[in-house]
Design a protein around this motif. Sequence first.
Motif, PDB file in Angstrom:
ATOM      1  N   PRO A   7       3.600  41.380 -29.323  1.00  0.00           N
ATOM      2  CA  PRO A   7       4.236  40.309 -28.516  1.00  0.00           C
ATOM      3  C   PRO A   7       3.649  38.685 -28.934  1.00  0.00           C
ATOM      4  O   PRO A   7       2.598  38.679 -29.430  1.00  0.00           O
ATOM      5  N   VAL A   8       5.074  38.083 -29.374  1.00  0.00           N
ATOM      6  CA  VAL A   8       4.479  36.552 -29.764  1.00  0.00           C
ATOM      7  C   VAL A   8       4.522  35.901 -28.752  1.00  0.00           C
ATOM      8  O   VAL A   8       3.703  34.203 -28.759  1.00  0.00           O
ATOM      9  N   LEU A   9       5.300  35.536 -27.905  1.00  0.00           N
ATOM     10  CA  LEU A   9       5.349  35.330 -27.227  1.00  0.00           C
ATOM     11  C   LEU A   9       6.148  35.485 -25.281  1.00  0.00           C
ATOM     12  O   LEU A   9       6.790  36.102 -26.158  1.00  0.00           O
ATOM     13  N   GLU A  10       5.528  35.015 -24.411  1.00  0.00           N
ATOM     14  CA  GLU A  10       5.186  36.143 -23.238  1.00  0.00           C
ATOM     15  C   GLU A  10       5.692  35.224 -21.664  1.00  0.00           C
ATOM     16  O   GLU A  10       4.735  34.613 -21.581  1.00  0.00           O
ATOM     17  N   VAL A  11       6.517  34.810 -21.354  1.00  0.00           N
ATOM     18  CA  VAL A  11       7.003  34.727 -20.047  1.00  0.00           C
ATOM     19  C   VAL A  11       6.414  35.347 -18.902  1.00  0.00           C
ATOM     20  O   VAL A  11       7.554  36.383 -18.978  1.00  0.00           O
ATOM     21  N   ARG A  12       6.443  35.290 -18.220  1.00  0.00           N
ATOM     22  CA  ARG A  12       5.564  36.362 -17.160  1.00  0.00           C
ATOM     23  C   ARG A  12       5.998  36.013 -15.440  1.00  0.00           C
ATOM     24  O   ARG A  12       5.783  35.094 -15.000  1.00  0.00           O
ATOM     25  N   ASP A  28      11.282  36.321 -16.473  1.00  0.00           N
ATOM     26  CA  ASP A  28       9.840  37.047 -17.604  1.00  0.00           C
ATOM     27  C   ASP A  28      10.705  37.350 -19.138  1.00  0.00           C
ATOM     28  O   ASP A  28      11.662  38.141 -18.970  1.00  0.00           O
ATOM     29  N   LEU A  29      10.259  36.987 -20.421  1.00  0.00           N
ATOM     30  CA  LEU A  29      11.034  36.689 -21.719  1.00  0.00           C
ATOM     31  C   LEU A  29       9.496  36.949 -22.556  1.00  0.00           C
ATOM     32  O   LEU A  29       8.763  36.593 -22.645  1.00  0.00           O
ATOM     33  N   LEU A  60       4.913  24.939 -15.682  1.00  0.00           N
ATOM     34  CA  LEU A  60       5.734  26.619 -14.962  1.00  0.00           C
ATOM     35  C   LEU A  60       4.786  25.549 -13.865  1.00  0.00           C
ATOM     36  O   LEU A  60       3.797  25.278 -13.249  1.00  0.00           O
ATOM     37  N   ALA A  61       6.063  26.378 -12.035  1.00  0.00           N
ATOM     38  CA  ALA A  61       5.575  25.759 -10.802  1.00  0.00           C
ATOM     39  C   ALA A  61       4.903  27.779 -10.430  1.00  0.00           C
ATOM     40  O   ALA A  61       4.221  27.302  -9.688  1.00  0.00           O
ATOM     41  N   ALA A  62       5.324  28.311 -11.106  1.00  0.00           N
ATOM     42  CA  ALA A  62       4.616  29.790 -10.790  1.00  0.00           C
ATOM     43  C   ALA A  62       4.155  30.539 -12.207  1.00  0.00           C
ATOM     44  O   ALA A  62       6.032  29.819 -13.129  1.00  0.00           O
ATOM     45  N   GLY A  63       3.609  31.555 -12.202  1.00  0.00           N
ATOM     46  CA  GLY A  63       4.145  32.781 -13.643  1.00  0.00           C
ATOM     47  C   GLY A  63       3.672  32.060 -15.171  1.00  0.00           C
ATOM     48  O   GLY A  63       2.393  31.221 -14.308  1.00  0.00           O
ATOM     49  N   SER A  64       3.443  32.344 -15.528  1.00  0.00           N
ATOM     50  CA  SER A  64       2.246  32.516 -17.198  1.00  0.00           C
ATOM     51  C   SER A  64       3.104  31.790 -18.263  1.00  0.00           C
ATOM     52  O   SER A  64       3.969  32.710 -18.396  1.00  0.00           O
ATOM     53  N   VAL A  65       2.620  31.653 -19.456  1.00  0.00           N
ATOM     54  CA  VAL A  65       3.433  31.935 -21.142  1.00  0.00           C
ATOM     55  C   VAL A  65       2.239  32.172 -21.575  1.00  0.00           C
ATOM     56  O   VAL A  65       1.318  32.076 -21.484  1.00  0.00           O
ATOM     57  N   GLN A  66       2.056  33.265 -22.229  1.00  0.00           N
ATOM     58  CA  GLN A  66       1.322  33.381 -23.741  1.00  0.00           C
ATOM     59  C   GLN A  66       1.615  32.972 -24.772  1.00  0.00           C
ATOM     60  O   GLN A  66       3.172  33.536 -25.089  1.00  0.00           O
ATOM     61  N   LEU A  67       1.002  32.432 -25.812  1.00  0.00           N
ATOM     62  CA  LEU A  67       1.716  32.505 -27.196  1.00  0.00           C
ATOM     63  C   LEU A  67       0.555  33.587 -27.688  1.00  0.00           C
ATOM     64  O   LEU A  67      -0.598  33.001 -28.190  1.00  0.00           O
TER      65      LEU A  67
END
Length: 264
Positions: A7-12, A28-29, A60-67
Amino acid sequence: MSVTNEPVLEVRDGAVSLGGRPILRDVDLVVGQGEVVALLGANGSGKSTLVKAAVGLLPLAAGSVQLFDRPLHAFEDWWRLGYVPQRSTIAQGVPATVREVVAAGRLARRGPLRLPRSADRRAVREALETVGLADRANQQVSTLSGGQQQRVLMARTLAGGPELLVLDEPNAGVDLISQQAIADALATRAAAGSTILVVLHELGPFEPLIGRTVVLREGRVAYDGPPTHLAGAGHLDAGHGEHCEPGEPIVHVPPMSGLLGEER
């Protein structure tokens, strides 16, 4: 192009609210290294909101992002990410030439206090050549057409040599020549192994590049899969955010109140 599962970009479970109004919910992306992904949807579906949240421009109001496997709040290697916004702000502010704007794309690489080196000048020149604007390098950006300004933004991002390119509606209000120039530039980067996430309202000249489509409807993911589901259509119904190809219904997502209106 080499596509891996890394993964390069993750939105959960991503959620975004603007002015107390929910725009995205439970999104989710995941974009893998080397993928070329088109983010599609009708106006107001949340496409721009999602990419802005993914690159840290909206909270974000909720969830997470990873780069690149790091939480967004701890991510520091910004040179690895290239974001191309819509062109509405490029001609505002201090007057600048095309070369000066594109050279700003090197700042994440060399830092603001170091003088440009030969590698920086070469990267700027190659980026301008890639988007077909080498002959406009000394021209004021404000004198360019809308399509040319969008190509300047593209060149500014390419000059930094990012591994992940995120583009927000690069073909919106842009002439066909510039659309094709941007698509060709992306094809070059994809062939070199870059990962690309591009927001589109219709595929147009970008269609040959796209390996996967993610469709948003009213703030949620309605479809995530091969672009063959959109073959022959190239667009979504502006009123309902549904695919217009007969016999290819989109995955149904229950409507969410208060999510109508302009694109966010």
